[in-house]
Design a protein around this motif. Structure first.
Motif, PDB file in Angstrom:
ATOM      1  N   ARG A  45       0.931  -1.252   0.054  1.00 39.15           N
ATOM      2  CA  ARG A  45      -0.060   0.000  -0.111  1.00 39.15           C
ATOM      3  C   ARG A  45       0.772   1.217   0.075  1.00 39.15           C
ATOM      4  O   ARG A  45       2.110   1.089   0.286  1.00 39.15           O
ATOM      5  CB  ARG A  45      -0.980  -0.010   1.268  1.00 39.15           C
ATOM      6  N   PRO A  46       0.250   2.496  -0.443  1.00 45.89           N
ATOM      7  CA  PRO A  46       1.075   3.588  -0.235  1.00 45.89           C
ATOM      8  C   PRO A  46       1.432   4.030   1.147  1.00 45.89           C
ATOM      9  O   PRO A  46       0.703   3.733   2.074  1.00 45.89           O
ATOM     10  CB  PRO A  46       0.178   4.647  -0.859  1.00 45.89           C
ATOM     11  N   ARG A  75      11.419   5.643  -2.954  1.00 43.81           N
ATOM     12  CA  ARG A  75       9.955   5.083  -2.710  1.00 43.81           C
ATOM     13  C   ARG A  75       9.236   6.328  -2.405  1.00 43.81           C
ATOM     14  O   ARG A  75       8.085   6.465  -2.904  1.00 43.81           O
ATOM     15  CB  ARG A  75       9.931   4.137  -1.682  1.00 43.81           C
ATOM     16  N   LEU A  76       9.725   7.319  -1.335  1.00 38.49           N
ATOM     17  CA  LEU A  76       8.932   8.257  -1.044  1.00 38.49           C
ATOM     18  C   LEU A  76       8.681   9.289  -2.435  1.00 38.49           C
ATOM     19  O   LEU A  76       7.667   9.729  -2.451  1.00 38.49           O
ATOM     20  CB  LEU A  76       9.286   8.849   0.268  1.00 38.49           C
ATOM     21  N   GLU A  79       6.014   7.938  -4.757  1.00 41.33           N
ATOM     22  CA  GLU A  79       4.762   8.107  -4.083  1.00 41.33           C
ATOM     23  C   GLU A  79       4.310   9.445  -4.429  1.00 41.33           C
ATOM     24  O   GLU A  79       3.264   9.901  -4.547  1.00 41.33           O
ATOM     25  CB  GLU A  79       4.689   7.512  -2.906  1.00 41.33           C
ATOM     26  N   GLU A  82       3.447  10.369  -7.819  1.00 49.51           N
ATOM     27  CA  GLU A  82       2.262   9.729  -8.204  1.00 49.51           C
ATOM     28  C   GLU A  82       1.070  10.531  -7.685  1.00 49.51           C
ATOM     29  O   GLU A  82      -0.136  10.842  -8.346  1.00 49.51           O
ATOM     30  CB  GLU A  82       2.021   8.458  -7.516  1.00 49.51           C
ATOM     31  N   ARG A  83       1.089  11.182  -6.356  1.00 52.82           N
ATOM     32  CA  ARG A  83      -0.065  11.630  -5.917  1.00 52.82           C
ATOM     33  C   ARG A  83      -0.161  13.225  -6.585  1.00 52.82           C
ATOM     34  O   ARG A  83      -1.147  13.783  -6.657  1.00 52.82           O
ATOM     35  CB  ARG A  83       0.399  12.026  -4.224  1.00 52.82           C
TER      36      ARG A  83
END
Length: 126
Positions: A45-46, A75-76, A79, A82-83
């Motif tokens: 999951r995010p 990774r952060l 994300e 993407e957001r």
């Protein structure tokens, strides 16, 4: 010369004492476990704010373990990108919906820029 011999004698006696005292037990120290990332970010999951707050990067002699730190930051970063893309998509959809609503209402006014609070209000109502 006397002081030199006295200091040398004390050093030799201390070395022999440590060698004998250390060798009597016969215990061998276990291999040190490498310091690794204790609680990595969840893969299924995010990452949430609590995950980032709980993240503890492993420490080595000259700072943080580079591979684990780079992995967590990559990774952060992915994300967040993407957001940001999702937010831009929602803002564009909202602006399009406002333009369509203004066009059907027959008004000649120019649509106002998207306000992020309106997106949250719309999502909360849905």
């Amino acid at each position: 010369m006397f002081w030199f011999l006295l200091i040398a004698l004390v050093v030799v006696v201390a070395a022999v004492t440590l060698f004998v005292a250390g060798g009597e037990r016969g215990d061998v120290l276990p291999e040190a476990v490498p310091d690794r990332l204790a609680g990595p970010l969840p893969a299924d999951r995010p990452a949430a704010r609590a995950d980032v707050e709980a993240l503890r990067l492993p420490v080595v002699l000259r700072g943080y373990r580079m591979a684990d730190t780079d992995e967590a930051l990559d990774r952060l970063g992915a994300e967040l990108a993407e957001r940001d893309a999702r937010i831009a998509e929602l803002e564009a959809a909202l602006a399009g919906a406002r333009a369509a609503a203004a066009g059907t209402a027959g008004g000649d006014e120019e649509p106002r820029p998207a306000d992020p609070r309106d997106i949250r209000d719309t999502e909360a109502g849905a």
